[in-house]
Design an enzyme around this catalytic site. Structure first.
Site, PDB file in Angstrom:
ATOM      1  N   GLU A   7       1.031  -1.102  -0.171  1.00  0.00           N
ATOM      2  CA  GLU A   7      -0.023   0.011  -0.238  1.00  0.00           C
ATOM      3  C   GLU A   7       0.926   1.131  -0.047  1.00  0.00           C
ATOM      4  O   GLU A   7       1.670   1.613   0.850  1.00  0.00           O
ATOM      5  CB  GLU A   7      -0.819  -0.065   1.168  1.00  0.00           C
ATOM      6  CG  GLU A   7      -2.070   0.904   1.095  1.00  0.00           C
ATOM      7  CD  GLU A   7      -1.704   2.225   1.633  1.00  0.00           C
ATOM      8  OE1 GLU A   7      -1.534   3.289   0.814  1.00  0.00           O
ATOM      9  OE2 GLU A   7      -1.944   2.545   2.910  1.00  0.00           O
ATOM     10  N   CYS A  23      -2.210   8.848   3.088  1.00  0.00           N
ATOM     11  CA  CYS A  23      -1.973   8.287   1.762  1.00  0.00           C
ATOM     12  C   CYS A  23      -3.371   8.751   0.829  1.00  0.00           C
ATOM     13  O   CYS A  23      -3.038   8.927  -0.266  1.00  0.00           O
ATOM     14  CB  CYS A  23      -1.495   6.916   1.703  1.00  0.00           C
ATOM     15  SG  CYS A  23      -2.699   5.835   2.719  1.00  0.00           S
ATOM     16  N   GLU A  68       4.077  13.339  -4.713  1.00  0.00           N
ATOM     17  CA  GLU A  68       3.292  13.483  -3.303  1.00  0.00           C
ATOM     18  C   GLU A  68       4.195  14.095  -2.335  1.00  0.00           C
ATOM     19  O   GLU A  68       5.287  14.033  -2.184  1.00  0.00           O
ATOM     20  CB  GLU A  68       3.275  11.899  -2.952  1.00  0.00           C
ATOM     21  CG  GLU A  68       2.623  11.637  -1.665  1.00  0.00           C
ATOM     22  CD  GLU A  68       2.378  10.124  -1.210  1.00  0.00           C
ATOM     23  OE1 GLU A  68       1.362   9.687  -0.810  1.00  0.00           O
ATOM     24  OE2 GLU A  68       3.405   9.422  -1.238  1.00  0.00           O
TER      25      GLU A  68
END
Length: 507
Positions: free
Chosen positions: A255, A289, A387
């Protein structure tokens, strides 16, 4: 809230709290003022080996996988009860360690307990096999068996909840495990070890080794006696883990990162969409996230929505994470703060307008980043593609459905997406057209433990959550049973006609 005694954190191996074999340690730093909190035992390859050997013995020789399901799940429920009994301390430690507001860490402690209760129920009700009958001759059936030793590597954002999210299904399905928590957030992982110790699990079933990814984490990934690696974290690290696990053919669940879009159409419930996108990027200090770090606004509502965003961020309470009124606290570590601040500087050089909230002067020693909007962005800017993992949102304008779908998918990431429209047909078209593992339609990020969690593209491999976790944490074995007469081919039963006697061995 009361403070608690913060002692040196040790490894938990084979039912004992122990120092590392090298005798080294590292300092855990407060994100609030960058002062030391405590010292943590640092683990290396030899500590990982000791923990894996303990987990291996507990799996191969111990009672964990062979005890009755009812008894094993009794331990799982006991862990949940102890988490609930220690919820106040856990929420305090989580805030102290990470800078997350205590109002949010309290909810995480409750979710952590629910992870254990949920998997106790799921193993009883959903870890089931299938049967396939072949006429009157055979019946074939499947069973789920624990795989072995699970290596669990967890991140520093919402660490306690994410640790339990992995530990609960690993243990409930009969595996043993070694947890390597993030080095920046050791406190609640250590408390989990104390809780599991109090619950009385057999020695070696659960182990923790603290340390750094390059040493302890890499050693766990490479260890030949570890069958599973579940990792939550940054995409580049996940890619390295997959490469390093290949030699030992480990099963991996990844993940990874995200750059999730939120798309607001002109017909959306604007007030609800505003609430959702503000919460989605600024809660958890933006260190989430699934955060909606890219916001796409239809051109007809862009200016009005941006004005409302500016008003909202001006009113967000930035402060001491231990105060219940605080909505945004400090980022977890100075290195991460520097990285986020660097992205804000990049946004300015790329031509974006930077609008930030307010940080009181009294908090200048901490890792504070004010809630920030990057306005006038285009989808090719670094701040719209990479990110950032902080309270920073890139805002962009779109004209048509086709235009925004193209921009939303023009990303290497594919973890989550959020769509706001009252045209339900368009909502479904967009949801099915977006390249992401999860889509929320007219909703903020809410989680149902029964559904799968995971991403596509560079956001991950595999799914965990609900019964989907069984695909990772168990081996599906097929048993074939003959139930009647059937023909078995006969090889070598009749002598060959005219065959000469064959002599084997020396002559």
């Amino acid at each position: 809230m009361s403070t608690y005694n913060i002692e040196r954190v040790l490894h938990y191996i084979d039912g004992q709290f122990v120092e590392g074999l090298a005798g080294k340690s590292f300092t855990n730093i407060s994100p609030f003022n960058n002062q030391p909190i405590n010292e943590v035992a640092e683990g290396f390859r030899e500590d990982i080996d000791r923990a894996v050997q303990a987990a291996r013995r507990a799996f191969d020789e111990g009672p964990w996988r062979t005890m009755s399901v009812e008894k094993r799940l009794g331990y799982i429920i006991r862990i949940a009860e102890l988490i609930e009994a220690n919820a106040e301390e856990l929420s305090y430690l989580e805030s102290l360690d990470t800078g997350l507001p205590v109002s949010q860490t309290k909810k995480q402690a409750a979710r952590a307990a629910e992870n254990f209760r949920f998997y106790a129920e799921m193993v009883k009700s959903r870890m089931i096999g299938e049967a396939y009958q072949v006429d009157q001759s055979f019946i074939n059936y499947t069973i789920h068996k624990p795989v072995g030793v699970a290596g669990l590597i967890t991140p520093w954002n919402a660490p306690f909840m994410l640790e339990t999210w992995k530990v609960a299904p690993a243990l409930a399905t009969g595996n043993t495990c070694v947890l390597k928590p993030a080095e920046w957030s050791p406190l609640t992982a250590n408390k989990l070890a104390h809780i599991i110790d109090e619950a009385g699990l057999p020695s070696g079933v659960f182990n923790i080794v603290h340390g750094f990814g390059e040493t302890a984490g890499a050693s766990l990934v490479a260890h030949p006696d570890v069958q599973l690696i579940s990792f939550t974290g940054e995409t580049t690290t996940g890619s390295e883990i997959i490469k390093n696990s290949a030699d030992t053919l480990k099963r991996c669940s990844m993940e990874l990162g995200g750059k999730s879009p939120a798309i607001v159409f002109e017909d959306a419930d604007i007030e609800s969409a505003l609430d959702a996108v503000v919460w989605g990027i600024f809660s958890f200090n933006g260190e989430r996230c699934t955060a909606n770090s890219r916001l796409f606004l239809h051109e007809s509502i862009h200016d009005t929505f941006v004005d409302a965003l500016k008003e909202r961020i001006a009113n967000i309470v930035v402060g001491d994470p231990m105060e219940k009124e605080t909505e945004v606290g400090p980022l977890i570590h100075r290195k991460h703060w520097e990285n986020v601040m660097n992205y804000i500087a990049i946004a300015q050089t790329e031509g974006a307008e930077v609008v930030s909230g307010y940080i009181p002067e009294t908090y200048k020693e901490g890792n504070y980043v004010a809630p920030t909007l990057l306005l006038g962005c285009t989808n090719d800017m670094r701040v719209a593609r990479e990110e950032i993992f902080g309270p920073v949102m890139a805002v962009m304008k779109f004209t048509t459905e086709e235009d925004v779908l193209r921009m939303a998918n023009d990303s290497k990431y594919g973890l989550a997406a959020y769509i706001w429209t009252n045209d339900i047909k368009r909502g479904h078209r967009m949801a099915q057209g977006i390249e992401s593992g999860m889509v929320w339609l007219n909703s903020q990020n809410v989680r149902d433990l029964r559904i799968p969690f995971g991403g596509s593209k560079s956001s991950g491999i595999g799914r965990e959550g609900g019964h989907y976790s069984f695909e990772f944490y168990t081996e599906t074995q097929v048993v074939h049973v003959a139930t009647g007469d059937h023909h078995i081919p006969q090889f070598g039963k009749k002598p060959r006609t005219g065959a000469k006697e064959q002599t084997y061995g020396p002559v």
